[in-house]
Design a protein around this motif. Structure first.
Motif, PDB file in Angstrom:
ATOM      1  N   MET A   1       0.991  -1.341   0.282  1.00 35.62           N
ATOM      2  CA  MET A   1      -0.149   0.268  -0.116  1.00 35.62           C
ATOM      3  C   MET A   1       0.652   0.923  -0.269  1.00 35.62           C
ATOM      4  N   SER A   2       0.714   2.454  -0.297  1.00 34.33           N
ATOM      5  CA  SER A   2       1.442   3.967  -0.708  1.00 34.33           C
ATOM      6  C   SER A   2       0.529   4.744   0.267  1.00 34.33           C
ATOM      7  N   ILE A   3       2.483   5.074   0.522  1.00 33.51           N
ATOM      8  CA  ILE A   3       1.743   6.243   1.730  1.00 33.51           C
ATOM      9  C   ILE A   3       1.132   7.191   1.057  1.00 33.51           C
ATOM     10  N   PRO A   4       0.077   8.182   1.236  1.00 29.61           N
ATOM     11  CA  PRO A   4      -0.825   8.935   0.554  1.00 29.61           C
ATOM     12  C   PRO A   4       0.425  10.687   0.897  1.00 29.61           C
ATOM     13  N   LEU A   5       0.482  10.433  -0.063  1.00 33.18           N
ATOM     14  CA  LEU A   5       0.458  12.592  -0.828  1.00 33.18           C
ATOM     15  C   LEU A   5       0.879  13.684   0.355  1.00 33.18           C
ATOM     16  N   ILE A   6       1.509  13.847   1.452  1.00 35.75           N
ATOM     17  CA  ILE A   6       1.019  15.467   2.157  1.00 35.75           C
ATOM     18  C   ILE A   6       0.563  16.480   1.217  1.00 35.75           C
ATOM     19  N   ARG A   7      -1.058  16.902   1.118  1.00 37.40           N
ATOM     20  CA  ARG A   7      -0.899  18.084   0.400  1.00 37.40           C
ATOM     21  C   ARG A   7      -0.354  19.390   1.239  1.00 37.40           C
ATOM     22  N   LEU A   8       0.721  19.635   0.564  1.00 37.51           N
ATOM     23  CA  LEU A   8       1.931  21.136   0.812  1.00 37.51           C
ATOM     24  C   LEU A   8       1.389  22.262   0.235  1.00 37.51           C
ATOM     25  N   VAL A   9       0.957  23.197   0.805  1.00 30.26           N
ATOM     26  CA  VAL A   9       0.316  24.386   0.466  1.00 30.26           C
ATOM     27  C   VAL A   9       1.280  25.814   0.802  1.00 30.26           C
ATOM     28  N   VAL A  10       1.636  26.082  -0.535  1.00 29.53           N
ATOM     29  CA  VAL A  10       3.033  27.238  -0.319  1.00 29.53           C
ATOM     30  C   VAL A  10       2.472  28.227  -0.613  1.00 29.53           C
ATOM     31  N   LEU A  11       2.243  29.091   0.332  1.00 36.20           N
ATOM     32  CA  LEU A  11       1.796  30.719  -0.005  1.00 36.20           C
ATOM     33  C   LEU A  11       2.772  31.223  -0.183  1.00 36.20           C
ATOM     34  N   TYR A  12       2.799  32.741  -1.391  1.00 36.39           N
ATOM     35  CA  TYR A  12       3.799  32.896  -1.602  1.00 36.39           C
ATOM     36  C   TYR A  12       3.669  34.078  -2.308  1.00 36.39           C
ATOM     37  N   GLY A  13       3.810  35.231  -2.256  1.00 36.95           N
ATOM     38  CA  GLY A  13       3.814  36.540  -2.674  1.00 36.95           C
ATOM     39  C   GLY A  13       3.197  37.924  -1.327  1.00 36.95           C
ATOM     40  N   GLY A  14       2.174  38.217  -1.746  1.00 38.27           N
ATOM     41  CA  GLY A  14       1.614  38.615  -0.058  1.00 38.27           C
ATOM     42  C   GLY A  14       1.776  40.716  -0.033  1.00 38.27           C
ATOM     43  N   VAL A  15       1.176  40.997   0.413  1.00 34.78           N
ATOM     44  CA  VAL A  15       0.550  42.673   1.040  1.00 34.78           C
ATOM     45  C   VAL A  15       2.251  43.526   1.170  1.00 34.78           C
ATOM     46  N   SER A  16       3.132  43.603   0.931  1.00 37.99           N
ATOM     47  CA  SER A  16       3.709  43.602   1.220  1.00 37.99           C
ATOM     48  C   SER A  16       5.450  44.182  -0.061  1.00 37.99           C
ATOM     49  N   ALA A  17       6.472  45.100   0.909  1.00 31.59           N
ATOM     50  CA  ALA A  17       7.242  45.259  -0.126  1.00 31.59           C
ATOM     51  C   ALA A  17       8.453  44.455  -0.386  1.00 31.59           C
ATOM     52  N   GLU A  18       8.367  42.811   0.229  1.00 28.73           N
ATOM     53  CA  GLU A  18       8.931  42.126  -0.164  1.00 28.73           C
ATOM     54  C   GLU A  18       8.400  41.220  -0.713  1.00 28.73           C
ATOM     55  N   HIS A  19       7.344  41.538  -1.978  1.00 28.23           N
ATOM     56  CA  HIS A  19       6.519  40.483  -2.648  1.00 28.23           C
ATOM     57  C   HIS A  19       7.548  39.470  -3.939  1.00 28.23           C
TER      58      HIS A  19
ATOM     59  N   ARG B   1       8.942  15.544  -4.622  1.00 25.82           N
ATOM     60  CA  ARG B   1       7.558  15.526  -5.538  1.00 25.82           C
ATOM     61  C   ARG B   1       6.428  13.993  -4.837  1.00 25.82           C
ATOM     62  N   THR B   2       7.344  12.821  -4.233  1.00 23.78           N
ATOM     63  CA  THR B   2       7.376  11.542  -4.104  1.00 23.78           C
ATOM     64  C   THR B   2       6.452  11.426  -3.197  1.00 23.78           C
ATOM     65  N   LYS B   3       6.745  12.522  -2.112  1.00 21.53           N
ATOM     66  CA  LYS B   3       6.030  12.749  -0.701  1.00 21.53           C
ATOM     67  C   LYS B   3       5.314  13.928  -0.488  1.00 21.53           C
ATOM     68  N   TYR B   4       4.458  14.568  -1.775  1.00 17.42           N
ATOM     69  CA  TYR B   4       4.265  15.998  -1.565  1.00 17.42           C
ATOM     70  C   TYR B   4       2.768  16.264  -2.636  1.00 17.42           C
ATOM     71  N   ARG B   5       2.437  16.122  -2.805  1.00 14.88           N
ATOM     72  CA  ARG B   5       1.606  17.338  -3.567  1.00 14.88           C
ATOM     73  C   ARG B   5       1.532  19.085  -3.325  1.00 14.88           C
ATOM     74  N   ILE B   6       1.857  19.368  -4.155  1.00 15.88           N
ATOM     75  CA  ILE B   6       1.947  20.562  -4.237  1.00 15.88           C
ATOM     76  C   ILE B   6       1.011  21.743  -4.540  1.00 15.88           C
ATOM     77  N   ILE B   7       0.331  22.467  -3.728  1.00 17.10           N
ATOM     78  CA  ILE B   7      -0.274  23.892  -4.170  1.00 17.10           C
ATOM     79  C   ILE B   7      -0.130  25.223  -3.781  1.00 17.10           C
ATOM     80  N   PRO B   8       0.578  25.443  -5.302  1.00 15.66           N
ATOM     81  CA  PRO B   8       1.121  26.838  -5.161  1.00 15.66           C
ATOM     82  C   PRO B   8       0.149  27.537  -5.144  1.00 15.66           C
ATOM     83  N   VAL B   9       0.253  28.688  -3.688  1.00 14.04           N
ATOM     84  CA  VAL B   9      -1.082  29.425  -3.819  1.00 14.04           C
ATOM     85  C   VAL B   9      -0.909  30.950  -3.912  1.00 14.04           C
ATOM     86  N   GLY B  10      -0.971  32.248  -4.759  1.00 14.85           N
ATOM     87  CA  GLY B  10      -0.159  33.229  -5.067  1.00 14.85           C
ATOM     88  C   GLY B  10      -1.277  34.360  -4.358  1.00 14.85           C
ATOM     89  N   ILE B  11      -0.751  35.381  -3.905  1.00 14.32           N
ATOM     90  CA  ILE B  11      -1.667  36.499  -2.708  1.00 14.32           C
ATOM     91  C   ILE B  11      -0.723  37.445  -3.737  1.00 14.32           C
TER      92      ILE B  11
END
Length: 357
Positions: free
Chosen positions: A1-19, A35-45
């Motif tokens: 049985m395969s181990i389920p991937l961790i759903r990794l939500v990566v937040l980036y951008g943002g309301v900042s001068a360091e955007h 990528r064998t461990k994570y299902r990556i969800i990129p979310v930009g702000i």
């Protein structure tokens, strides 16, 4: 049985001068994550604060395609609660890569606490305290960690004329002037006289209503990466050889003029002392997961002087945090794994606390 991937939500951008810095950090974290461990969800702000699910980047990751150096803010707009909370059967971990205000200051961390989600890095209190350089200095002083001399100015509370005199009498010139709640050297100026000091304070006030004025320290700039929770590990120190008057935004991200030396050429006793101070600061400020702790080293003078603590350090190719861990024996993908594991450890501990009266 395969181990389920961790759903990794990566937040980036943002309301900042360091955007823009955040977008570069995110691209490289996404490229390095296993990528064998994570299902990556990129979310930009975006800079208006609107959230976007970057489906194009997610598809590129799934296909094994190479990502650009800087991740765009693109894709359909999404409700934060809906994109952060996946299916009930999925294990979700959020990785905030939001440098500066509205991301590194406890605001996003508070939202994630309300959503009851595990997330990488420091909690609400430590994030907000470390983001505010004035509060960091107060707590570090109580913990006995040596620092340079400083004065805090709060707009609308402190006397704007008196502060110029206080700086001249108590610190002398030159000094560095910084917004209390900003990073990546945004808003930082060097002042050599009263007129430049007045201009530097007004410049810093563009970014925050609290300003830190510090004595100019003639010393080496040394940094230590910290990883862990209640019993943190520390990396070999790295040294920044600056390419301008101070380690500014251009040196860090644009010109590449700064030279990074890892490990820093230091005596063994000095390395042991800075690593101890870095761990002490991490614990005193109640940090978790990660932090980069920056020091000045006055050779033949006061020795180690704490500069600041960064709770979401840069993860760009030129960033010290991943480079110092690589030199210490932890590769970039393994570093991401360790951070995710630490996030889950903190979440399990917090979730175990009683809510009964």
């Amino acid at each position: 049985m395969s181990i389920p991937l961790i759903r990794l939500v990566v937040l980036y951008g943002g309301v900042s001068a360091e955007h823009d810095v955040s977008r570069v950090s995110a691209a490289h974290v996404l490229a390095a994550a296993d990528r064998t461990k994570y299902r990556i969800i990129p979310v930009g702000i975006d800079q208006r604060g609107v959230w976007h699910r970057n489906d194009a980047a997610a598809e590129a990751i799934a296909a094994g395609a190479e990502l650009p150096n800087s991740l765009e803010i693109e894709g359909p707009t999404v409700n934060p609660f809906e994109v952060l909370n996946g299916p009930p059967e999925d294990l979700t971990v959020v990785f905030p890569l939001l440098h500066g205000p509205h991301g590194e200051d406890g605001t996003v961390q508070g939202m994630l606490e309300l959503f009851k989600l595990p997330y990488v890095g420091c909690g609400v209190l430590s994030s907000s305290v470390c983001m505010d350089k004035a509060m960091t200095k107060e707590i570090a002083a109580r913990a006995g960690i040596p620092q340079c001399r400083w004065i805090t100015f709060r707009d609308g509370v402190d006397d704007a004329r008196q502060i110029l005199t206080d700086v001249e009498e108590q610190l002398g010139m030159p000094v560095f002037v910084k917004p209390a709640n900003m990073g990546s050297s945004v808003g930082v100026s060097r002042a050599q006289n009263r007129e430049e000091l007045d201009a530097a304070i007004n410049h810093a006030l563009r970014y925050d209503d609290v300003v830190i004025i510090e004595e100019a320290v003639v010393g080496r700039e040394i940094e230590v990466a910290v990883l862990g929770n209640t019993a943190p590990d520390t990396s070999l120190p790295g040294e920044v050889k600056i390419g301008s008057d101070f380690y500014d935004y251009a040196d860090k991200y644009l010109t590449g003029a700064a030279e990074l030396m890892i490990p820093a050429p230091l005596p063994e006793d000095a390395i042991a002392q800075i690593r101890e101070y870095a761990a002490d600061a991490f614990i005193a400020l109640r940090c978790a997961g990660m932090a980069r702790v920056d020091f000045f080293y006055e050779v033949g003078g006061r020795g180690w002087l704490l500069n600041e603590v960064n709770t979401i350090p840069g993860f760009t190719p030129s960033s010290m945090y991943p480079k110092m861990w690589e030199a210490t024996g932890i590769a970039y993908p393994d570093l991401i794994d360790r951070l995710v594991a630490l996030a889950l450890e903190v979440h399990r501990r917090r979730s175990s606390f009683s809510t009964e009266h």
